[in-house]
Motif scaffolding. Structure first.
Motif, PDB file in Angstrom:
ATOM      1  N   GLU A   1      33.617  38.608  34.543  1.00 26.53           N
ATOM      2  CA  GLU A   1      34.722  39.543  34.769  1.00 26.53           C
ATOM      3  C   GLU A   1      35.939  38.829  34.222  1.00 26.53           C
ATOM      4  O   GLU A   1      36.259  37.732  34.657  1.00 26.53           O
ATOM      5  CB  GLU A   1      34.865  39.860  36.251  1.00 26.53           C
ATOM      6  N   TYR A   2      36.642  39.437  33.279  1.00 25.41           N
ATOM      7  CA  TYR A   2      37.653  38.706  32.522  1.00 25.41           C
ATOM      8  C   TYR A   2      38.768  39.618  32.036  1.00 25.41           C
ATOM      9  O   TYR A   2      38.656  40.839  32.049  1.00 25.41           O
ATOM     10  CB  TYR A   2      37.004  38.043  31.306  1.00 25.41           C
ATOM     11  N   THR A   3      39.823  38.969  31.585  1.00 26.82           N
ATOM     12  CA  THR A   3      40.903  39.611  30.860  1.00 26.82           C
ATOM     13  C   THR A   3      41.134  38.779  29.610  1.00 26.82           C
ATOM     14  O   THR A   3      41.186  37.553  29.686  1.00 26.82           O
ATOM     15  CB  THR A   3      42.201  39.634  31.699  1.00 26.82           C
ATOM     16  N   ILE A   4      41.246  39.448  28.480  1.00 27.66           N
ATOM     17  CA  ILE A   4      41.529  38.750  27.231  1.00 27.66           C
ATOM     18  C   ILE A   4      42.975  39.029  26.840  1.00 27.66           C
ATOM     19  O   ILE A   4      43.409  40.180  26.828  1.00 27.66           O
ATOM     20  CB  ILE A   4      40.599  39.209  26.093  1.00 27.66           C
ATOM     21  N   SER A   5      43.690  37.983  26.534  1.00 27.60           N
ATOM     22  CA  SER A   5      45.047  38.116  25.993  1.00 27.60           C
ATOM     23  C   SER A   5      45.012  37.596  24.567  1.00 27.60           C
ATOM     24  O   SER A   5      44.611  36.455  24.339  1.00 27.60           O
ATOM     25  CB  SER A   5      46.038  37.296  26.822  1.00 27.60           C
ATOM     26  N   GLU A   6      45.432  38.455  23.634  1.00 34.39           N
ATOM     27  CA  GLU A   6      45.405  38.083  22.224  1.00 34.39           C
ATOM     28  C   GLU A   6      46.814  37.778  21.740  1.00 34.39           C
ATOM     29  O   GLU A   6      47.764  38.474  22.089  1.00 34.39           O
ATOM     30  CB  GLU A   6      44.843  39.230  21.393  1.00 34.39           C
ATOM     31  N   PHE A   7      46.928  36.746  20.928  1.00 41.15           N
ATOM     32  CA  PHE A   7      48.191  36.357  20.311  1.00 41.15           C
ATOM     33  C   PHE A   7      47.930  36.156  18.814  1.00 41.15           C
ATOM     34  O   PHE A   7      47.804  35.025  18.340  1.00 41.15           O
ATOM     35  CB  PHE A   7      48.733  35.075  20.960  1.00 41.15           C
ATOM     36  N   PRO A   8      47.814  37.265  18.064  1.00 39.59           N
ATOM     37  CA  PRO A   8      47.426  37.192  16.649  1.00 39.59           C
ATOM     38  C   PRO A   8      48.347  36.322  15.794  1.00 39.59           C
ATOM     39  O   PRO A   8      47.883  35.622  14.895  1.00 39.59           O
ATOM     40  CB  PRO A   8      47.461  38.643  16.175  1.00 39.59           C
ATOM     41  N   ALA A   9      49.638  36.363  16.060  1.00 38.74           N
ATOM     42  CA  ALA A   9      50.575  35.577  15.247  1.00 38.74           C
ATOM     43  C   ALA A   9      50.318  34.078  15.400  1.00 38.74           C
ATOM     44  O   ALA A   9      50.610  33.297  14.493  1.00 38.74           O
ATOM     45  CB  ALA A   9      52.013  35.902  15.635  1.00 38.74           C
ATOM     46  N   LEU A  10      49.755  33.690  16.530  1.00 38.68           N
ATOM     47  CA  LEU A  10      49.481  32.272  16.790  1.00 38.68           C
ATOM     48  C   LEU A  10      48.003  31.910  16.582  1.00 38.68           C
ATOM     49  O   LEU A  10      47.614  30.767  16.821  1.00 38.68           O
ATOM     50  CB  LEU A  10      49.874  31.925  18.232  1.00 38.68           C
ATOM     51  N   ASN A  11      47.192  32.919  16.187  1.00 37.06           N
ATOM     52  CA  ASN A  11      45.733  32.724  16.100  1.00 37.06           C
ATOM     53  C   ASN A  11      45.198  32.155  17.413  1.00 37.06           C
ATOM     54  O   ASN A  11      44.437  31.200  17.434  1.00 37.06           O
ATOM     55  CB  ASN A  11      45.350  31.816  14.933  1.00 37.06           C
ATOM     56  N   ARG A  12      45.611  32.766  18.498  1.00 36.74           N
ATOM     57  CA  ARG A  12      45.278  32.253  19.831  1.00 36.74           C
ATOM     58  C   ARG A  12      44.697  33.373  20.686  1.00 36.74           C
ATOM     59  O   ARG A  12      45.078  34.528  20.571  1.00 36.74           O
ATOM     60  CB  ARG A  12      46.519  31.694  20.494  1.00 36.74           C
TER      61      ARG A  12
END
Length: 185
Positions: free
Chosen positions: A107-118
């Motif tokens: 059970e999770y939440t994904i946070s994407e930070f495309p500008a940081l490749n993170r």
């Protein structure tokens, strides 16, 4: 029946005659053991396929990836294995990563930070240290190498932090690294 088949196959050799008591006994023992082996092989056949596997077959498949998930129902285990085995080369996308995470039962939440490749993956439920180690190992395998990611199992909420009755200065004096803070429970 195996005994009849053995007698028929060996008849041209004239070794196992009906009046040779000890040799006939030997042949019966061979036949009984072969029948026992055939029965075991017959029982193992459904274990080769996830759709028909029971505990034994599911355990073998699960151990390809990590520990067996005996605490789950057979249907849940099958669903997770199907998800995991359906991952392909093109699944290193957000949807593919979610599919892989679902296959762990995370059970999770994904946070994407495309500008940081993170990418941050935050577990939403408490897991044992062994489960955390397994999940972390498996997540490392599925995250594309060009992304930096963080797997967080921190189940400590702001209310939990407030319940420690420490001021911000006291918390800051604990000299915790981010890795240590992420591991707080």
């Amino acid at each position: 029946m195996v005994l009849d088949s053995l007698k028929k196959s060996l008849a041209p050799l004239h070794i196992y005659r009906a009046n040779a008591k000890h040799l006939s006994c030997e042949l019966r023992v061979y036949a009984e053991e072969l029948e026992r082996l055939y029965a075991e092989l017959e029982a193992l056949l459904p274990e080769r396929f996830i759709a028909t596997a029971t505990d034994l077959g599911l355990r073998e498949y699960e151990e390809l990836f990590g520990p067996a998930r005996d605490e789950l129902s057979a249907q849940e285990r099958r669903e997770r294995l199907h998800l995991r085995l359906s991952l392909g080369e093109g699944d290193f996308t957000p949807a593919g990563i979610r599919k892989a995470l679902d296959s762990f039962g995370l059970e999770y939440t994904i946070s994407e930070f495309p500008a940081l490749n993170r990418l941050n993956v935050e577990a939403q439920t408490s897991y044992t240290k062994a489960e955390q180690a397994f999940i972390s190992r498996e997540v490392e395998k599925i995250i594309p190498s060009h992304l930096e990611f963080q797997m967080v199992f921190n189940t400590l909420t702001w209310n939990g932090l407030d319940a420690r009755n420490k001021t911000f200065a006291a918390l800051d004096n604990d000299n915790l690294r981010w890795k240590d803070i992420d591991a707080l429970e």
